[in-house]
Enzyme design. Structure first.
Site, PDB file in Angstrom:
ATOM      1  N   GLU A  38      68.610  45.708  59.046  1.00 33.50           N
ATOM      2  CA  GLU A  38      69.258  46.140  60.277  1.00 33.50           C
ATOM      3  C   GLU A  38      70.394  45.187  60.690  1.00 33.50           C
ATOM      4  O   GLU A  38      70.184  43.972  60.811  1.00 33.50           O
ATOM      5  CB  GLU A  38      68.206  46.246  61.397  1.00 33.50           C
ATOM      6  N   THR A  80      72.403  53.684  61.418  1.00 33.53           N
ATOM      7  CA  THR A  80      71.402  53.610  60.344  1.00 33.53           C
ATOM      8  C   THR A  80      71.314  54.932  59.577  1.00 33.53           C
ATOM      9  O   THR A  80      71.223  54.939  58.346  1.00 33.53           O
ATOM     10  CB  THR A  80      70.002  53.282  60.892  1.00 33.53           C
ATOM     11  N   HIS A 195      68.089  44.308  65.788  1.00 34.67           N
ATOM     12  CA  HIS A 195      68.864  45.407  66.376  1.00 34.67           C
ATOM     13  C   HIS A 195      69.400  44.961  67.734  1.00 34.67           C
ATOM     14  O   HIS A 195      68.714  44.270  68.472  1.00 34.67           O
ATOM     15  CB  HIS A 195      67.947  46.627  66.540  1.00 34.67           C
ATOM     16  N   ASP A 254      72.742  47.676  56.828  1.00 37.47           N
ATOM     17  CA  ASP A 254      73.001  49.095  57.132  1.00 37.47           C
ATOM     18  C   ASP A 254      74.363  49.315  57.800  1.00 37.47           C
ATOM     19  O   ASP A 254      75.023  50.315  57.552  1.00 37.47           O
ATOM     20  CB  ASP A 254      71.851  49.733  57.936  1.00 37.47           C
ATOM     21  N   HIS A 255      74.794  48.376  58.652  1.00 31.64           N
ATOM     22  CA  HIS A 255      76.083  48.508  59.357  1.00 31.64           C
ATOM     23  C   HIS A 255      76.322  47.216  60.119  1.00 31.64           C
ATOM     24  O   HIS A 255      75.460  46.337  60.131  1.00 31.64           O
ATOM     25  CB  HIS A 255      76.071  49.709  60.312  1.00 31.64           C
TER      26      HIS A 255
END
Ligand code: GP9
Ligand code: MN
Length: 409
Positions: A38, A80, A195, A254-255
């Site tokens: 994450e 995600t 996150h 993921d980003h």
């Protein structure tokens, strides 16, 4: 209509690159563990904060793995879910919204479905409600055999923080679920603790926060450090369970976690006068690690690529040809890989250029004439446009139809 699929298929297949024969099939018959990390960005890898390593375990793992240092996330608003879509399909997500929501009912030729047909058991482990990002619907379209959602986990006040189950507990509880599966399996773990807004219990803070005007960036480092620790524990548990040797591991960010709203703090951390559009684009790099137990070669690879390249890369490692697939990515190990990443906003990166914000840069971040970028911009737009046509027209439903086969003859 069905003639579109023929054009798109020809376009995608013209980009096919043959695998490296030394790596083709090297993971045949093994389990595959995918770990979606994450909000992890490459700038923290092999880096420190207040003199402490941010990702000590990943740094160590990289020494014993293939590590792609110029690997980009290609997500947009679907976050995600976009990364999942791109990785499983080797297609782009949408430029806005989330394809998981808008096109969850399309026909896909996704990796889980392919591997499931090849006799692997395919699953996702993620401690969130099954309908978040429409996953319960989309996972069926992607061909997953099983989704272990929040109901598969014991989640309490004690073992949760922020968005839910803490990563250490998540991995620990997942081991039993993993062992309950038939082998070989393809299982994706989606971590959660790192996150936004990067909350962490005091007891889980292994390093201090950074000190800048951005609380977000400040908190990011301890939660990344915590996730790194959780992954380390998971590797230990895999070894204890006896599954480690029979498994290959693919870990990817993921980003981004830190948006451009935090540029001032980011320039302070990176010790730069300012964060230019060039820098912002380079900050879209996320780690990508391929770890193959028992394989004694390791390498840090500078090939430029992105999440769209994972599917062909993995299929080749597992010994499957991708010649007949409709992919918009390229095997990262392919000797003839063109070393290019196309981001969802149309930015393009190669070994020589970074194009973003209508500006062409060399790799030092100096502005150069547009002509140097034009061919790559054109290729990038064309990739995005062909990939979009599949989603909007639900074109893969026409594959293998008689009509298409006739047109191909
Ligand atoms: C939610 C998790 C985080 O289940 O995947 O989603 P994000 O906000 O990063 O897209
Ligand atoms: Mn995410």
């Amino acid at each position: 209509d069905s003639s579109d699929i023929v054009e798109v298929k020809n376009y995608a297949q013209a980009n096919h690159k043959d695998p490296d024969p030394e790596l083709f099939g090297i993971a045949e018959g093994k389990n595959v563990v995918m770990i979606s990390l994450e909000s992890l960005q490459t700038f923290v890898i092999n880096n420190t904060v207040n003199g402490e390593e941010v990702t000590p375990f990943l740094n160590e793992l990289i020494e014993d793995s293939y590590y792609f240092e110029n690997f980009y996330h290609q997500t947009a608003q679907g976050k995600t879910s976009d990364s999942e879509f791109i990785v499983d399909n080797s297609m782009f997500g949408r430029d806005s919204g989330s394809v998981f929501f808008t096109h969850g009912g399309n026909d896909y030729n996704a990796l889980p479905e392919f591997l499931s047909n090849e006799g692997m058991y395919t699953s996702v482990m993620h401690s969130n409600n099954k309908s978040f990002w429409n996953r319960d619907i989309m996972y069926q379209s992607l061909g997953y055999d099983q989704f272990f959602d929040v109901n598969s986990y014991d989640v309490t006040e004690e073992n949760s923080v922020g968005w839910g189950l803490k990563d250490v507990d998540f991995f620990e509880q997942s081991i039993d679920l993993l062992q309950s599966q038939p082998e070989p399996f393809y299982t994706k773990f989606i971590t959660l603790t790192n996150h936004f807004p990067f909350e962490l219990d005091e007891e889980d803070k292994m390093i201090d926060e950074y000190d800048s005007n951005s609380g977000t960036l400040n908190r990011f480092f301890p939660t990344v450090r915590y996730m790194d620790h959780a992954v380390e524990r998971f590797f230990e548990e895999m070894k204890e369970s006896g599954m480690y040797e029979d498994t290959i591991f693919i870990l990817y960010g993921d980003h981004y976690g830190i948006s451009e709203n935090h540029n001032r703090a980011m320039s302070q951390y990176l010790d730069k006068d300012e964060i230019t559009p060039f820098d912002s684009t380079q900050l879209q790099r996320v780690p990508m690690i391929v770890h193959i137990p028992g394989h004694d070669k390791s390498e840090t690879i500078s090939t430029v690529g992105g999440q769209i390249d994972v599917k062909p890369t993995l299929m080749h490692l597992l010994g499957h040809s991708t010649r007949n697939e409709i992919h918009f990515g390229t095997d990262l190990f392919a000797p003839e890989n063109e070393s290019r990443a196309v981001l969802r906003n149309g930015s393009v990166i190669t070994d020589d250029i970074v194009y973003t914000n209508n500006t062409c840069y060399d790799k030092q971040g100096e502005e150069i004439e547009m002509e140097s970028c034009d061919p790559d911009i054109e290729k990038g737009l064309s990739d995005l446009e062909h990939s979009d046509r599949i989603i909007y027209g639900d074109l893969l439903r026409f594959l293998d139809s008689e009509e298409v086969e006739e047109q191909e003859e």
